[in-house]
Design an enzyme around this catalytic site. Structure first.
Site, PDB file in Angstrom:
ATOM      1  N   HIS A 114       0.807  -1.224   0.000  1.00 40.97           N
ATOM      2  CA  HIS A 114       0.000   0.000   0.000  1.00 40.97           C
ATOM      3  C   HIS A 114       0.840   1.275   0.000  1.00 40.97           C
ATOM      4  O   HIS A 114       0.522   2.240   0.694  1.00 40.97           O
ATOM      5  CB  HIS A 114      -0.946   0.000   1.196  1.00 40.97           C
ATOM      6  CG  HIS A 114      -2.070  -0.996   1.092  1.00 40.97           C
ATOM      7  ND1 HIS A 114      -2.472  -1.554  -0.099  1.00 40.97           N
ATOM      8  CD2 HIS A 114      -2.877  -1.539   2.056  1.00 40.97           C
ATOM      9  CE1 HIS A 114      -3.488  -2.391   0.122  1.00 40.97           C
ATOM     10  NE2 HIS A 114      -3.741  -2.407   1.409  1.00 40.97           N
TER      11      HIS A 114
ATOM     12  N   HIS B  40     -10.085   1.982  -0.119  1.00 40.30           N
ATOM     13  CA  HIS B  40     -10.061   0.858   0.823  1.00 40.30           C
ATOM     14  C   HIS B  40     -11.226   0.945   1.820  1.00 40.30           C
ATOM     15  O   HIS B  40     -11.043   0.812   3.025  1.00 40.30           O
ATOM     16  CB  HIS B  40      -8.730   0.842   1.570  1.00 40.30           C
ATOM     17  CG  HIS B  40      -8.291  -0.503   2.047  1.00 40.30           C
ATOM     18  ND1 HIS B  40      -9.087  -1.302   2.846  1.00 40.30           N
ATOM     19  CD2 HIS B  40      -7.149  -1.193   1.855  1.00 40.30           C
ATOM     20  CE1 HIS B  40      -8.438  -2.411   3.138  1.00 40.30           C
ATOM     21  NE2 HIS B  40      -7.260  -2.380   2.530  1.00 40.30           N
TER      22      HIS B  40
ATOM     23  N   GLU C  66     -11.762  -3.889  -3.189  1.00 44.17           N
ATOM     24  CA  GLU C  66     -10.768  -2.936  -3.668  1.00 44.17           C
ATOM     25  C   GLU C  66     -10.493  -3.165  -5.152  1.00 44.17           C
ATOM     26  O   GLU C  66      -9.790  -4.098  -5.532  1.00 44.17           O
ATOM     27  CB  GLU C  66      -9.472  -3.084  -2.872  1.00 44.17           C
ATOM     28  CG  GLU C  66      -9.657  -3.006  -1.365  1.00 44.17           C
ATOM     29  CD  GLU C  66      -8.483  -3.612  -0.621  1.00 44.17           C
ATOM     30  OE1 GLU C  66      -7.325  -3.243  -0.932  1.00 44.17           O
ATOM     31  OE2 GLU C  66      -8.700  -4.475   0.246  1.00 44.17           O
TER      32      GLU C  66
END
Length: 334
Positions: free
Chosen positions: A103, A173, A299
């Site tokens: 991420h 997210h 996602e």
């Protein structure tokens, strides 16, 4: 459409963090913030018209470690070995997940204060990421627009540009719980119209293999309760503490909008449909959250570890091109 801006909190430096509320004529609304360009809440009706928030929001906004509702970047999900090559040059990334990066590393977009601009039916967030941040090359400019409709659709538009070749893979997210009460999502019915997911190592890094899900615990093609196989005696599920798997929607990049997932709650009657032009959707059932299995994340993104796999749809961005992606979340009730 009513668009309101207000101060939600302050950074330790005293800089204000803004919140935004988008309310349509039915009273349904979403809330956003420029801290991580996050989607904080969605107040939508059940089958009886009762409004409840169907997002699980962070309890400590500035110190949230679960990316709740945030825009994730520069690269959503993991890159194996925390490095990649572009045109023969190696770039080493921040290792924030063992030997891998996840991420965006420690310099992720979720922990940035974005610039903002009000729109007629939404908010536009913008951010500049300097070359070398997190180990990624290129000065990158990104923007994300959230637009709320009278029919309870939240459209998320992603834009990006760079002055050097770099990888860019953005997602939202959000953690969904359509019951609106924070209870387990095991009774939620999920449908993902994909016969294929990516095989991974125990560290959640794709091996490069694509696996057929038909007849396995990962089969959501026709729809089933999330909890039916959530605790199955299966190695992949044990590694991931539930579902944390990437489903293939496309095998090549295209502008076509396709169905990514449909989630419904039989108790409240609420339904969420997700459409995207991105190649994949990552299903995560919040196994690593402090209250496991109380939310579903859907996602939309490029495949994890794309830079390591030449046969994956590429998200390599070069200066002569613009990054443009769209995902639409539509709420309804039955």
């Amino acid at each position: 459409m009513q668009v309101d801006a207000y101060i939600i909190t302050h950074l330790p430096t005293g800089t204000p963090v803004h919140g935004f509320r988008l309310t349509n004529s039915t009273g349904a609304c979403v809330e956003l913030t420029n801290w991580g360009a996050r989607w904080l809440s969605a107040m939508v009706p059940d089958r009886n018209g009762r409004m409840e928030n169907v997002l699980v929001s962070p309890t400590d906004l500035l110190n949230d470690g679960f990316y709740m509702g945030a825009i994730v970047g520069r690269f959503a999900n993991r890159i194996g070995g925390a490095h990649f090559h572009i045109d023969g040059v190696e770039h080493k990334l921040e290792k924030n997940d063992g030997e891998n990066t996840n991420h965006g590393g420690f310099s992720g977009f979720d922990r940035k204060l974005w610039d903002w601009e009000l729109l007629e039916n939404g908010v536009r967030f913008a951010l500049e990421s300097p070359g070398g941040e997190g180990g990624y090359p290129g000065n990158v400019r990104v923007a994300v627009e959230y637009r709320w409709s009278e029919t309870n659709e939240l459209s998320v538009f992603y834009y990006g540009s760079t002055d050097e070749p770099t990888y860019l893979n953005l997602t939202n997210h959000a953690y969904f719980n359509l019951g609106g009460k924070g209870e387990r999502i095991t009774d939620h019915i999920l449908r993902i119209p994909s016969h294929t997911m990516l095989d991974t190592t125990p560290a959640f890094i794709p091996t490069g293999k694509r696996i057929t899900v038909d007849g396995t615990p990962f089969d959501f093609i026709s729809g089933k309760p999330v909890g039916r196989d959530l605790y199955a005696d299966h190695q992949q599920i044990k590694w991931n503490k539930g579902y944390n798997h990437c489903y293939v929607l496309k095998t090549a990049k295209s502008d076509d909008m396709v169905e990514a997932a449909e989630l419904s709650d039989p108790h409240s009657g609420r339904r969420l449909s997700v459409k995207t032009d991105l190649p994949a959707v990552l299903l995560y059932t919040a196994g690593y959250y402090t209250q496991p299995d109380t939310a579903v994340c859907l996602e939309t993104q490029y495949y994890p570890d794309t830079p390591s796999h030449p046969d994956f749809p590429s998200c390599l961005l070069r200066p002569e091109y613009e990054y443009r992606q769209t995902t639409v979340f539509r709420f309804s009730a039955e």
